[in-house]
Motif scaffolding. Structure first.
Motif, short mmCIF file in Angstrom:
data_model
loop_
_atom_site.label_atom_id
_atom_site.label_comp_id
_atom_site.label_asym_id
_atom_site.label_seq_id
_atom_site.Cartn_x
_atom_site.Cartn_y
_atom_site.Cartn_z
N LEU A 33 40.18 42.51 50.76
CA LEU A 33 41.32 43.05 50.02
C LEU A 33 41.92 41.99 49.09
CD1 LEU A 33 43.17 45.31 52.62
CD2 LEU A 33 41.98 46.02 50.54
N THR A 37 42.16 42.43 45.13
CA THR A 37 43.42 42.21 44.43
C THR A 37 43.23 41.24 43.27
OG1 THR A 37 44.63 42.58 46.48
CG2 THR A 37 45.81 41.47 44.72
N TYR A 41 43.74 42.06 39.34
CA TYR A 41 44.62 41.24 38.50
C TYR A 41 43.88 40.70 37.27
CZ TYR A 41 47.67 37.38 37.12
OH TYR A 41 48.45 36.52 36.40
N VAL A 50 39.21 50.96 42.06
CA VAL A 50 39.97 50.42 43.19
C VAL A 50 39.76 51.27 44.44
CG1 VAL A 50 42.30 49.94 44.05
CG2 VAL A 50 41.68 49.30 41.72
#
Length: 128
Positions: A33, A37, A41, A50
């Motif tokens: 995760l 992330t 970003y 996602v």
């Protein structure tokens, strides 16, 4: 003080195996995760990618937990992997209910997630 029988020790070992395999699965989940992330970003992923990444994380994490459980158990590995996957899902569902107070995604999404978690854990157990 009474001595514990051999079966009681074996039962404790099984509980410890499951806890260790769940810990392994959740550590893998946390690492993946964090990577997702970072990708979100840096690359600005869309919602579909996602969601696919999260689904892949469920399968990879339960596979790792089932693999670990199978290595510890050495017999009936697929059952221990399946147990790990089901308990992973149950804990995931409890966390979701605790945070959101509702089930996200509807019944079909929950069933799909359950099958992915159970299947990933069982496959990990079989491969071990």
């Amino acid at each position: 003080m009474e001595k514990k029988t051999r079966n009681e020790h074996r039962g404790e070992n099984k509980a410890v195996w499951i806890l260790k395999s769940l810990l392994c699965a959740y550590i893998v989940t946390g690492i993946l995760l964090l990577l997702l992330t970072l990708l979100l970003y840096k690359v600005n992923l869309d919602e579909g990618k996602v969601t696919g990444g999260i689904t892949a994380i469920y399968v990879i994490s339960t596979f790792a937990g089932g693999f670990f459980a199978g290595k510890l158990a050495k017999v009936r590995k697929f059952i221990w992997g399946l147990t790990t996957g089901v308990l992973y899902f149950a804990l995931l569902l409890l966390i979701t209910l605790g945070i959101y107070h509702t089930i996200q995604g509807g019944g079909m999404g929950v069933l799909t997630t359950f099958l992915l978690c159970a299947g990933g854990g069982m496959l990990g157990g079989m491969v071990s």
